[in-house]
Structures are given as structure tokens and as C-alpha cells.
Enzyme design. Sequence first.
Site, PDB file in Angstrom:
ATOM      1  N   LYS A 202      -8.768  -7.050  10.421  1.00 29.06           N
ATOM      2  CA  LYS A 202      -9.764  -6.611   9.664  1.00 29.06           C
ATOM      3  C   LYS A 202     -10.859  -7.643   9.426  1.00 29.06           C
ATOM      4  CE  LYS A 202      -8.613  -5.501   5.576  1.00 29.06           C
ATOM      5  NZ  LYS A 202      -9.380  -5.954   4.538  1.00 29.06           N
ATOM      6  N   THR A 203     -10.505  -8.488   8.917  1.00 30.05           N
ATOM      7  CA  THR A 203     -11.422  -9.872   8.329  1.00 30.05           C
ATOM      8  C   THR A 203     -12.057 -10.161   9.739  1.00 30.05           C
ATOM      9  OG1 THR A 203      -9.818 -10.281   6.685  1.00 30.05           O
ATOM     10  CG2 THR A 203     -11.643 -11.807   6.897  1.00 30.05           C
TER      11      THR A 203
ATOM     12  N   ASP B 137     -16.082  -4.097   3.172  1.00 30.95           N
ATOM     13  CA  ASP B 137     -14.762  -4.608   3.288  1.00 30.95           C
ATOM     14  C   ASP B 137     -13.796  -3.643   2.309  1.00 30.95           C
ATOM     15  OD1 ASP B 137     -12.382  -5.503   4.346  1.00 30.95           O
ATOM     16  OD2 ASP B 137     -12.752  -7.588   3.443  1.00 30.95           O
ATOM     17  N   GLU B 138     -12.792  -3.233   2.619  1.00 33.62           N
ATOM     18  CA  GLU B 138     -11.693  -2.531   1.643  1.00 33.62           C
ATOM     19  C   GLU B 138     -12.321  -1.421   1.166  1.00 33.62           C
ATOM     20  OE1 GLU B 138      -8.978  -3.877   1.457  1.00 33.62           O
ATOM     21  OE2 GLU B 138      -8.602  -5.838   1.424  1.00 33.62           O
TER      22      GLU B 138
ATOM     23  N   GLN C  30      -3.891   1.467   2.082  1.00 40.16           N
ATOM     24  CA  GLN C  30      -3.811   0.374   1.073  1.00 40.16           C
ATOM     25  C   GLN C  30      -4.649   0.469  -0.093  1.00 40.16           C
ATOM     26  OE1 GLN C  30      -3.507  -3.565   2.908  1.00 40.16           O
ATOM     27  NE2 GLN C  30      -4.049  -2.449   4.980  1.00 40.16           N
TER      28      GLN C  30
ATOM     29  N   ARG D 166       2.663  -7.706   3.674  1.00 42.47           N
ATOM     30  CA  ARG D 166       2.277  -8.957   3.569  1.00 42.47           C
ATOM     31  C   ARG D 166       3.069 -10.031   4.519  1.00 42.47           C
ATOM     32  NH1 ARG D 166      -2.046  -8.202   3.397  1.00 42.47           N
ATOM     33  NH2 ARG D 166      -1.232  -6.090   3.466  1.00 42.47           N
TER      34      ARG D 166
END
Length: 747
Positions: A41-42, A227-228, A258, A609
Amino acid sequence: MINSFLANSFLDKISLNSIQKDAVCYDEGPQLVFAGAGTGKTRVLTAKIAWLIQNKNIYPNQIFAATFTNKAAREMQKRVEDLTSIPCYGLWIGTFHSLCARILRKEAEKIGYNSFFSIYDEADQISCIKKVAKSFNIDERNMSPKMLISKISKYKNYCIPPKQLAGHGQNYYEELVINAYSEYQKMLFKQNAMDFDDLITNCVYLFRENNDVAEYYQSLFKYILVDEYQDTNLAQFYLIEILSKKHKNIFVVGDDDQSIYTWRGARLENILTFEKKFPNTKVFKLEQNYRSTKGILDFANAVISGNKIRASKRLWTTQKGENDVTIVRYRNDQSEAESVTDCVSELIKNGVNPGNIAILFRTNAQSRLFEDSMRKRQIRYVLVGGISFYERKEIKDCLAYLRLCVNKKDDASCERILNVPPRSIGDKCREILIKKSKQKQKSLLETILEESDLSDYGRGQNGILEIKKLFSSIYAFQEKNISPYKILKFILTETGYITMYEEDDTEESQSRIENINELLNALAIWEKDNISKGLLEFLEEISLSTDIDRYEQKDDCVSLLTLHSAKGLEFSHVFIVGCEDGILPSTLNIDKEEMIEEERRLLYVGITRAMKYLQISYTDSRWRFGNLLPMEKSRFLYDIPKEYYNYIDKSNLYLFEEDFNTKVIQSPHKEKNKLDKSDYNSNNYKNEEDFSQERIEYKIGQMVFHKSYGKGRIVNISGFGNDMKMTVLFNNGTRIRLMAKFAKLET
DNA sequence: TTGTTTATTCTTTTT
DNA sequence: GAATAAACAA
């Protein structure tokens, strides 16, 4: 062509799969990218910004990019600069809060503020709302300050100003909250202060009420990126809706699985209905996970599939791996901590980098046992969260002084330092000052500064004079452009703040002095790095930064963090501890299905994670709120196919006597704690039989029947044997604490 | 007015 | 258990 040449050069530096590439290079309006955990994503977001700057010739200052942390923003900006070789100083990148603050500093006058406004944190909010509550005679029992703040926050998340609510309360209490809200806003306004929510809402109001300002930013920002996105609230939605109105270039990335901030007003609907709100949206789905092994991913998928409210997707990977998920049962919280730390120590011995290991927990309070056992084994660790550096008393005092240097109207800060260090300004003197400032319609500090005759202040007049002198000198300095570091130093010596702690020779005072020195250091370093900026910017950075922003994944330190702050990070080895009903999911969130789903997502975030190894643990009993509580395995761990994990039962693992003794000797805690801990230990040995019996009788979450209240569910249990008490939530809505031995509940 | 002791409350996550 | 508020003595 130059463009395509450049395009190739930068796309070569960052590897993207074909879907990622499509998402980066799409350029026809709104875009929604569903990006599961670990799907890059980043990377996509970063590449997108680089692509806009390099290929679309958009200037950095025409891009508005909202990230979830300031740290992510810094890293992303740096990466973009690396990729494009173009300095991105003007890029609008940061959290929603910092971006809005940046806009508001420029436009403050248009909404009646000035650009030196203070930003109030939760503690400031609470002290303000307490005063409001007092003036309305609101009984703290019925309505705690925290509750008021959260109700007010809810209104703000929906961008509803008090005047729009006036008279619309459904009942007496709602009306009371609305009045308090209105008063609270007036109070902040008077002090030239905004709370976190105000930063967003005031921006929206600014645009709604000033068409020209809105139009300016609408044409400035050619691209809006978020983002997010699953964790944005309605106010933030309004903001980006306004900002993207002209160019309609809006690009959001998120993962509904998430979403872990709905408790703070985030709306899953934002991401689930994005396509409706922004017509002609092109949707991209990133499902290939590059982070975790197949074993971990299968387990993660199994956990999250228990949720009903989610967009359909399934993560996959080409990375093989089996036997990499283990569930462990422990006897109690202490043996959990000891044993997990042993595992960590073993991993390090086997060559795993400590920086690749993380211990994740639901609540900050859980960290202590792990800190103790890590210290005992001399394993270095970093703790994220808890009481952050900037929340410490001595630091907040310093910051209050500094805030007053920038904003004279900041009464909250003024009251804080009025008598710190003690200068004989007690309740009476304070009352006099407040009364005077009300008459004059000035702030507290302004009132002090304008006073020529101080005899009214009685015994406190010398103290008032001290403050008057102090700030008069400071304002004179500021005109001469004296650096913030020197100003703080001046304040500290002039007020005798450090002397105050030096005089009482305790360990606590010693550490306070160290903290203050650390603040001075931080300020000095900051000054060097930000020559063009001043005190105002320093204070803003501090109030908008969190522990996670300051966190660095150090190679030689194991990370201890909450599941919330672990979002966006990755580790090769992850331990999720305390996976029990009442903790995960939290007792406070087991009443509603949506809340349970959020807690499950939280576990999912933790699981994803992990890159190579995941260990989840739960215990049979846990020491909480001064009671030893029986615990149950988390409901999320049921219904997972057995082939997805190994199971180890260590609940018969005892702590040996000598092991315990060494702990006491090395324990850094006070004398008092030693007694408590040995009680706890012997308790475990002696009462074992009662203990196991009680455990079977009642469990948290169990349905029970009471003669007069009817059916209900146990939501909490404390104590054992004759002392066992439980909180039961009955179907008729009553919530009662009962002594187990008298309650005569039928199961 | 200040520091100390006692009582009481409330336990989550964070910009 | 911890942190805060209220009550009290100096």
C-alpha cells in the site's frame, strides 16, 4: 519524449506488480484502492506521488496527501524525493490534523481566531469541560468529564456546530450536553485555542462559510490522496469532498479489515460507499501479500472470516511456510511474561535481530510485566505508548510556559503554571484573578500584565509580580528574536523550577530533572534542524505528534507496543499476548456485534504484522485492578481449523521459588510491591483447588438467570471464593454488581 | 497556603 | 493498583 524517459527511470527504482502499476498510472478521476495487509500500500501511494510530480508535472505544493502518522509522512516524502530527485518541500503531506493546522494558521482570522492559536490535548480539554460542567451544576456522577468530551467529539465528527443543535435535544440530558458543548466552544475561542477535532471541523466550517477560500484551495490542490482511508471520519470525508470538488482527482487507499478506530469516530462506510459518493470511481484491489508466509496468512484469513461486515477479498502469497503459527496457554500473566521473554531470548541467541521481534498487547497496562522480565534478562527493548514523554507533569509545565509565550490568551496553560513552582498563589488569589479577568474581558495573563497595583491579591501579590516580571522580560526577548531554547532556559532559572526539584532529593525528582534536560536537548536539536521555524512550530509538532511518530525500529531493541500502534509496521517474529475474553475483545466492547468485529480486526491487524513467525498466547488467570481474575481463551481463537496452528499448553508451568526470589532482589519496584507480589505467588499455590472450582462455576460472557432480574450475562468477575463479585448485564438493561455467594444465579 | 493522609473511582485503543 | 479528589494538620 522526456516524460517517458523520466517515467521509466523512476519506475525502475521501485518494483511494482501489474495491478499496482495500473493503480499508480491511472489518471481519470476518483480512485479507490483496496489494499490488504502487506500488499504494498505505502509503495503504491509513494509511487503515485512520484508519478504525479514527475510524469504529470504537478508541483509538490499542489498535492494534498493525508497519512495516518507524521512519521509515515516524513518517510514517504523522503522516498518521493529519492525517486524523483526533486525536492518536495512544499508538498502537503501529513496527518489530517497537521494539514488542517497548516491551513488554519494561514486562515485563522477568517474564523475569528489568530494564527497563534494553541492546540489543546485531552488533558486541557478535560480541565476546560470540568469548569463548564461546574458552571452548569452538572453532577460528575451522572456525566463524567470524559463522557461529555466524547459526546461533544461525536457532534464535531459530524461537523454540527452548537448553534445548529440548540433546542434540538431529545431530552433533558441531551439538552445539557448541547449547552455544555456551546459553552465549551466559547471558552476555547476566548483562549484562542482549538482541540484536535476543531482542527478538522474548523477547516470544514472555514470552507463552508468562505467560498473564496474554498475555491482557492480547490484549485490549488490538483490531487488529493488519503492513506488508511478506512479510519477517516465524517468530518474528514467532508473535507476531502470539498477539496476535490474542482479537479475531482481523489485517490484513497485502505483496507476495511484493518479499520480499528471507529471508537474515535472513524466510519467504515467511508470506504464501503466511496464509489457512490464519487461517481466514476475506478476500483483497484491489491490482494497479493508480500509480507507473510502462507501459514500466517491462512491463519489471518481464518480469523477475519468471522466478520460479516466486510468487502470480499482474499489475500494470497507465494511464500511457503508451515508451522509458523503457535497458540500457547499459560497459567497466569506472570508466567506468560516470563515464558514469552524466554522465547525472545532464545530467538536472539539463535541469531534473530532483536529489532525484528515485537510483543503486541491490547492495553498499555499489560506492558509492565514484560518490561520487568526483559530487564531481568537484560534484553533491550523500546516501549511505544503508555505515558508519553510529553505527557509527563514536568514537561507539560514547561510546555505551558512556552505556550503562554506564544499565546497570551491560553488560560488553561496560565492556570497550570500560576503556582508552579509554589509562589503562594492559592485558591483565593486565583479566584480574585479570574474575577478580575472576567471584568476586564481579558485573559488571565493579560490581566496580570496590565496590573499596576497588586495589593488586591493579598498574600499572592509577590507571586503575581513574579509572573508579571517574567513574561514582560520574555516578550522583550521575543522582539529581539532570542531563540526558544534560551527562552526556556531563562524560564527555568528565573522561576527556580529546577531548583524546586533539586531541593528534594528523591529518585523521582532526579528523573524529572533528567526529563527537563532531555526537553532542552530536543529543543536545541530541533532549532538546528529548523532554522527558519520558531516556538509556534515546535509546539505544534509536539502537540500533533504521538509516541509512534518518535518510534524508531532499533536493531538492538525488541519492540513492545499496543495492537493499535502496530498498524503499518512489520516484524519477522510477533508475539500477541493476553488473547483472552475481556481483554481481546475488551470487556467494554462485548455488548455490541460491531464492536466485537472491530476487536477481531484488531487481532487481524496484529497477526498480519508477522512475516515469519507468530505466537499468540492466553492465560488462565490474570492480576487486574488489584484482583486476580480467572480468564478464558479469546472467542476469536475458537472456530479456527486446527491444521492452521500448533497448540502448546504451558498452564502447568510453575514459577519456582528461587526464580521468584531472584526477581524480588532485582525488582526495581518499591518495598510495598514485594509484599504484594509474594501474596500473589503464595495465593497461587495454596488456593489451587478453590481456584479451579470457582473457575468452572462462572465465566465472563456466561448467560445466567436471576429470580428478580431475569436473564442476563456476566460481563465482569473479580475476586475469588467468598469475595468473588461479578457484574451482570441483564436483558432488561440493568447492570449490577453482585456477590457471587449471595446472588444464587442459575446457569 | 502547603504538604500529607485518606477515600474514592475507574479502569481501552489515540490524532 | 493507580491516580485523583477531598479532608486534614501544620
